[in-house]
Design a protein around this motif. Structure first.
Motif, PDB file in Angstrom:
ATOM      1  N   LEU A  52       1.748  18.231   1.040  1.00  0.00           N
ATOM      2  CA  LEU A  52       2.444  17.911  -0.193  1.00  0.00           C
ATOM      3  C   LEU A  52       1.596  16.855  -0.887  1.00  0.00           C
ATOM      4  O   LEU A  52       1.267  15.821  -0.291  1.00  0.00           O
ATOM      5  N   ILE A  53       1.211  17.136  -2.110  1.00  0.00           N
ATOM      6  CA  ILE A  53       0.271  16.285  -2.840  1.00  0.00           C
ATOM      7  C   ILE A  53       0.951  15.827  -4.116  1.00  0.00           C
ATOM      8  O   ILE A  53       1.592  16.627  -4.806  1.00  0.00           O
ATOM      9  N   HIS A  54       0.809  14.546  -4.424  1.00  0.00           N
ATOM     10  CA  HIS A  54       1.310  14.085  -5.711  1.00  0.00           C
ATOM     11  C   HIS A  54       0.305  13.147  -6.342  1.00  0.00           C
ATOM     12  O   HIS A  54      -0.462  12.477  -5.673  1.00  0.00           O
ATOM     13  N   VAL A  55       0.317  13.144  -7.681  1.00  0.00           N
ATOM     14  CA  VAL A  55      -0.615  12.339  -8.469  1.00  0.00           C
ATOM     15  C   VAL A  55       0.213  11.457  -9.395  1.00  0.00           C
ATOM     16  O   VAL A  55       1.128  11.936 -10.075  1.00  0.00           O
ATOM     17  N   TRP A  56      -0.139  10.171  -9.414  1.00  0.00           N
ATOM     18  CA  TRP A  56       0.530   9.182 -10.248  1.00  0.00           C
ATOM     19  C   TRP A  56      -0.495   8.550 -11.175  1.00  0.00           C
ATOM     20  O   TRP A  56      -1.665   8.421 -10.816  1.00  0.00           O
ATOM     21  N   LYS A  57      -0.045   8.127 -12.350  1.00  0.00           N
ATOM     22  CA  LYS A  57      -0.936   7.510 -13.333  1.00  0.00           C
ATOM     23  C   LYS A  57      -0.405   6.119 -13.694  1.00  0.00           C
ATOM     24  O   LYS A  57       0.786   5.966 -14.011  1.00  0.00           O
ATOM     25  N   TYR A  58      -1.310   5.140 -13.660  1.00  0.00           N
ATOM     26  CA  TYR A  58      -0.957   3.747 -13.966  1.00  0.00           C
ATOM     27  C   TYR A  58      -1.935   3.186 -14.986  1.00  0.00           C
ATOM     28  O   TYR A  58      -3.052   3.674 -15.126  1.00  0.00           O
ATOM     29  N   THR A  59      -1.517   2.126 -15.640  1.00  0.00           N
ATOM     30  CA  THR A  59      -2.421   1.474 -16.587  1.00  0.00           C
ATOM     31  C   THR A  59      -3.479   0.650 -15.863  1.00  0.00           C
ATOM     32  O   THR A  59      -4.592   0.505 -16.360  1.00  0.00           O
ATOM     33  N   ASP A  60      -3.144   0.137 -14.681  1.00  0.00           N
ATOM     34  CA  ASP A  60      -4.082  -0.657 -13.877  1.00  0.00           C
ATOM     35  C   ASP A  60      -3.471  -0.873 -12.491  1.00  0.00           C
ATOM     36  O   ASP A  60      -2.367  -0.389 -12.212  1.00  0.00           O
ATOM     37  N   ASP A  61      -4.165  -1.624 -11.630  1.00  0.00           N
ATOM     38  CA  ASP A  61      -3.676  -1.826 -10.268  1.00  0.00           C
ATOM     39  C   ASP A  61      -2.391  -2.648 -10.234  1.00  0.00           C
ATOM     40  O   ASP A  61      -1.529  -2.408  -9.392  1.00  0.00           O
ATOM     41  N   ASP A  63      -0.008  -2.530 -12.397  1.00  0.00           N
ATOM     42  CA  ASP A  63       1.028  -1.559 -12.729  1.00  0.00           C
ATOM     43  C   ASP A  63       1.364  -0.714 -11.507  1.00  0.00           C
ATOM     44  O   ASP A  63       2.542  -0.457 -11.220  1.00  0.00           O
ATOM     45  N   ARG A  64       0.347  -0.288 -10.766  1.00  0.00           N
ATOM     46  CA  ARG A  64       0.566   0.509  -9.543  1.00  0.00           C
ATOM     47  C   ARG A  64       1.365  -0.277  -8.518  1.00  0.00           C
ATOM     48  O   ARG A  64       2.340   0.219  -7.946  1.00  0.00           O
ATOM     49  N   ARG A  65       0.983  -1.509  -8.285  1.00  0.00           N
ATOM     50  CA  ARG A  65       1.687  -2.333  -7.295  1.00  0.00           C
ATOM     51  C   ARG A  65       3.134  -2.591  -7.700  1.00  0.00           C
ATOM     52  O   ARG A  65       4.043  -2.546  -6.864  1.00  0.00           O
ATOM     53  N   ALA A  66       3.361  -2.844  -8.986  1.00  0.00           N
ATOM     54  CA  ALA A  66       4.724  -3.063  -9.469  1.00  0.00           C
ATOM     55  C   ALA A  66       5.559  -1.789  -9.319  1.00  0.00           C
ATOM     56  O   ALA A  66       6.742  -1.845  -8.946  1.00  0.00           O
ATOM     57  N   HIS A  67       4.933  -0.640  -9.588  1.00  0.00           N
ATOM     58  CA  HIS A  67       5.625   0.644  -9.446  1.00  0.00           C
ATOM     59  C   HIS A  67       6.120   0.836  -8.019  1.00  0.00           C
ATOM     60  O   HIS A  67       7.302   1.108  -7.794  1.00  0.00           O
ATOM     61  N   TRP A  68       5.216   0.693  -7.032  1.00  0.00           N
ATOM     62  CA  TRP A  68       5.617   0.942  -5.648  1.00  0.00           C
ATOM     63  C   TRP A  68       6.573  -0.126  -5.136  1.00  0.00           C
ATOM     64  O   TRP A  68       7.473   0.184  -4.335  1.00  0.00           O
ATOM     65  N   ALA A  69       6.455  -1.354  -5.603  1.00  0.00           N
ATOM     66  CA  ALA A  69       7.419  -2.398  -5.212  1.00  0.00           C
ATOM     67  C   ALA A  69       8.821  -1.992  -5.685  1.00  0.00           C
ATOM     68  O   ALA A  69       9.811  -2.146  -4.948  1.00  0.00           O
ATOM     69  N   SER A  70       8.902  -1.445  -6.889  1.00  0.00           N
ATOM     70  CA  SER A  70      10.182  -0.994  -7.427  1.00  0.00           C
ATOM     71  C   SER A  70      10.726   0.203  -6.639  1.00  0.00           C
ATOM     72  O   SER A  70      11.913   0.262  -6.320  1.00  0.00           O
ATOM     73  N   VAL A  71       9.857   1.148  -6.314  1.00  0.00           N
ATOM     74  CA  VAL A  71      10.281   2.322  -5.526  1.00  0.00           C
ATOM     75  C   VAL A  71      10.788   1.876  -4.156  1.00  0.00           C
ATOM     76  O   VAL A  71      11.857   2.294  -3.710  1.00  0.00           O
ATOM     77  N   TYR A  72      10.041   0.999  -3.486  1.00  0.00           N
ATOM     78  CA  TYR A  72      10.421   0.562  -2.142  1.00  0.00           C
ATOM     79  C   TYR A  72      11.662  -0.320  -2.140  1.00  0.00           C
ATOM     80  O   TYR A  72      12.320  -0.469  -1.107  1.00  0.00           O
ATOM     81  N   ALA A  73      12.023  -0.878  -3.273  1.00  0.00           N
ATOM     82  CA  ALA A  73      13.250  -1.680  -3.381  1.00  0.00           C
ATOM     83  C   ALA A  73      14.481  -0.803  -3.604  1.00  0.00           C
ATOM     84  O   ALA A  73      15.610  -1.285  -3.537  1.00  0.00           O
ATOM     85  N   ASN A  74      14.264   0.488  -3.831  1.00  0.00           N
ATOM     86  CA  ASN A  74      15.338   1.436  -4.097  1.00  0.00           C
ATOM     87  C   ASN A  74      15.921   1.925  -2.765  1.00  0.00           C
ATOM     88  O   ASN A  74      15.242   2.606  -2.002  1.00  0.00           O
ATOM     89  N   GLU A  75      17.169   1.575  -2.482  1.00  0.00           N
ATOM     90  CA  GLU A  75      17.791   1.936  -1.202  1.00  0.00           C
ATOM     91  C   GLU A  75      17.863   3.445  -0.996  1.00  0.00           C
ATOM     92  O   GLU A  75      17.685   3.933   0.129  1.00  0.00           O
TER      93      GLU A  75
END
Length: 105
Positions: A52-61, A63-75
């Motif tokens: 299973l492959i997925h591709v994500w697009k960010y403005t910079d690193d 942005d990427r780190r903030a994105h995954w921090a938000s995802v991982y904070a989602n119960e």
């Protein structure tokens, strides 16, 4: 310059359909608030099977780190991830930038 993340999950043989159903019923609903960063999900067909492959697009690193921090904070996402992990053999992440020519998503 935009940053792209290619994430490849190698799935236990025989579990791909189960993983796809789990993503459909629990994973995607948990990720829906974050879909603005998603380029797409793909299933390996030739060569890399059971992937299973997925591709994500960010403005910079940052942005990427903030994105995954938000995802991982989602119960809901973390509950989904706990069900997903036993079906994974490995996960590979690649960070990429676009070449200076050609189309981009």
């Amino acid at each position: 310059m935009d940053l792209y993340e290619l994430r490849t999950y190698k799935i236990v043989v025989g579990k791909l359909q189960e993983v796809l159903k789990l993503y459909e019923t629990e994973g995607w609903p948990a990720l829906d608030p974050h879909k603005d960063k998603l380029v797409g999900y793909f299933v390996g067909d030739v060569g890399g099977m059971n992937e299973l492959i997925h591709v994500w697009k960010y403005t910079d690193d940052a942005d990427r780190r903030a994105h995954w921090a938000s995802v991982y904070a989602n119960e809901k996402f973390m509950a989904f991830a706990a069900k997903l992990r036993p079906n994974l053999i490995s996960q590979e992440n690649k960070l990429m930038t676009g070449a200076p020519w050609g189309p981009r998503p």
